[in-house]
Write an enzyme that holds these catalytic residues in place. Structure first.
Site, mmCIF file in Angstrom:
data_model
loop_
_atom_site.group_PDB
_atom_site.id
_atom_site.type_symbol
_atom_site.label_atom_id
_atom_site.label_comp_id
_atom_site.label_asym_id
_atom_site.label_seq_id
_atom_site.Cartn_x
_atom_site.Cartn_y
_atom_site.Cartn_z
ATOM 1 N N LYS A 1 20.593 24.239 -56.232
ATOM 2 C CA LYS A 1 21.996 24.237 -56.665
ATOM 3 C C LYS A 1 22.309 25.481 -57.499
ATOM 4 O O LYS A 1 23.321 26.150 -57.272
ATOM 5 C CB LYS A 1 22.297 22.959 -57.460
ATOM 6 C CG LYS A 1 23.720 22.931 -57.984
ATOM 7 C CD LYS A 1 24.022 21.744 -58.875
ATOM 8 C CE LYS A 1 25.273 22.026 -59.693
ATOM 9 N NZ LYS A 1 25.573 21.005 -60.692
ATOM 10 N N GLU B 1 39.293 21.736 -78.124
ATOM 11 C CA GLU B 1 39.615 22.699 -77.069
ATOM 12 C C GLU B 1 41.122 22.884 -76.965
ATOM 13 O O GLU B 1 41.870 21.915 -77.067
ATOM 14 C CB GLU B 1 39.101 22.181 -75.715
ATOM 15 C CG GLU B 1 37.636 22.432 -75.496
ATOM 16 C CD GLU B 1 37.211 22.194 -74.043
ATOM 17 O OE1 GLU B 1 38.047 21.791 -73.219
ATOM 18 O OE2 GLU B 1 36.031 22.409 -73.763
ATOM 19 N N ASN C 1 24.645 20.068 -73.762
ATOM 20 C CA ASN C 1 23.809 19.791 -72.601
ATOM 21 C C ASN C 1 22.545 20.669 -72.618
ATOM 22 O O ASN C 1 22.611 21.877 -72.366
ATOM 23 C CB ASN C 1 24.658 20.068 -71.351
ATOM 24 C CG ASN C 1 23.957 19.703 -70.073
ATOM 25 O OD1 ASN C 1 22.727 19.744 -69.991
ATOM 26 N ND2 ASN C 1 24.736 19.363 -69.066
ATOM 27 N N ASP D 1 32.719 26.916 -69.296
ATOM 28 C CA ASP D 1 33.702 25.902 -68.957
ATOM 29 C C ASP D 1 33.803 25.906 -67.442
ATOM 30 O O ASP D 1 33.781 26.967 -66.815
ATOM 31 C CB ASP D 1 35.054 26.231 -69.598
ATOM 32 C CG ASP D 1 35.976 25.023 -69.624
ATOM 33 O OD1 ASP D 1 35.475 23.887 -69.561
ATOM 34 O OD2 ASP D 1 37.199 25.208 -69.710
HETATM 35 P P1 IMP Z 1 31.980 21.282 -68.278
HETATM 36 O O1 IMP Z 1 32.826 22.489 -68.397
HETATM 37 O O2 IMP Z 1 30.567 21.572 -67.927
HETATM 38 O O3 IMP Z 1 32.111 20.381 -69.478
HETATM 39 O O4 IMP Z 1 32.520 20.432 -67.066
HETATM 40 C C1 IMP Z 1 33.860 20.005 -66.952
HETATM 41 C C2 IMP Z 1 33.934 18.928 -65.886
HETATM 42 O O5 IMP Z 1 33.551 19.471 -64.616
HETATM 43 C C3 IMP Z 1 33.047 17.715 -66.137
HETATM 44 O O6 IMP Z 1 33.738 16.582 -65.642
HETATM 45 C C4 IMP Z 1 31.820 18.008 -65.298
HETATM 46 O O7 IMP Z 1 31.193 16.807 -64.890
HETATM 47 C C5 IMP Z 1 32.411 18.776 -64.125
HETATM 48 N N1 IMP Z 1 31.450 19.775 -63.653
HETATM 49 C C6 IMP Z 1 31.207 20.988 -64.187
HETATM 50 N N2 IMP Z 1 30.226 21.618 -63.529
HETATM 51 C C7 IMP Z 1 29.834 20.751 -62.572
HETATM 52 C C8 IMP Z 1 28.814 20.817 -61.583
HETATM 53 O O8 IMP Z 1 28.060 21.786 -61.449
HETATM 54 N N3 IMP Z 1 28.690 19.741 -60.792
HETATM 55 C C9 IMP Z 1 29.481 18.646 -60.909
HETATM 56 N N4 IMP Z 1 30.429 18.514 -61.808
HETATM 57 C C10 IMP Z 1 30.608 19.580 -62.641
#
Ligand code: IMP
Length: 215
Positions: free
Chosen positions: A193, A32, A8, A61
């Protein structure tokens, strides 16, 4: 230079807001581990990424922890987003009395050097591998962490909120159903945010340690 393991580009831009050091994206696809806490997943990822890259790395994470479901989906948030979906998760919470929830996020840093790693839960997987259950309960010191796998430092962020019907066009993931202080995360600008989010807090903690720590 610091390498941020993520697909990202927006997260990399966000991290640059906090760190003076140059941050570049490391595209490293790894399997993972499955665990019921974010830090174990992130710590394992940081070690694998460090072994792959051979230079300082960090991974993040995050997940949404719904109070009425004892924290589910938590570490499984990504899987639940892909399967159940965000709107249906809100519908599942609707009949519940308690609509409280929190986003939690961790940043895990590894550079292969010896430093005071976060004792919990980073040493948990090592203890699981080579010690019996009795010892596991008492083994918590930094030394025991550092003399096994590469030490990993963990930084955590947390933001409490409420699950609401979807509102707003911004953000990603669960943002439309997560309300904080009267607005959903999807109704805030990225800056608004980040100022209150789990990831912003974890990154701020990491940056403070990174800039000041005697590594
Ligand atoms: P990741 O760790 O960023 O890959 O997120 C893991 C999961 O949590 C994914 O489904 C993301 O869409 C959700 N997620 C993580 N951070 C956020 C946030 O700030 N807003 C909304 N969803 C989040």
């Amino acid at each position: 230079m610091l390498r941020f393991v993520t697909t990202n580009a927006g997260k990399v831009r966000e991290a640059r807001e906090y760190l003076d050091e140059e941050v570049t994206r490391l595209d490293f696809d790894y399997r993972e581990v499955q665990a019921d806490d974010l830090a174990t997943v992130a710590a394992d990822g940081a070690r694998k990424a460090y072994e792959h890259a051979g230079e300082p790395v960090f991974v993040d994470d995050a997940g949404l922890f719904v109070d009425a479901f004892d924290g589910f989906p938590g570490p499984y948030s990504s899987y639940v987003e892909d399967t159940v979906g965000v709107e249906r998760l809100w519908r599942l919470t609707e009949p519940e009395d308690d609509h409280g929830a929190a986003f939690r996020g961790v940043v895990a840093y590894c550079d292969g050097e010896e430093f005071a790693a976060s004792p919990e839960p980073v040493d948990r997987d090592r203890r699981g591998q080579d010690q019996d259950a009795d010892t596991r309960a008492t083994a918590t010191t930094d030394d025991q962490v550092a003399d096994g796998d590469h030490p990993v430092k963990i930084f955590e962020g947390y933001v409490p909120g409420t699950i609401v019907p979807p509102r707003g066009e911004g953000g990603f993931g669960y943002d439309p159903i997560f309300e904080y202080d009267g607005r959903t995360f999807a109704e805030m600008s990225p800056e608004e945010k980040n100022a209150v989010s789990h990831r912003g807090k974890a990154l701020a903690e990491f940056a403070e340690w990174y800039e000041n720590a005697d590594r």
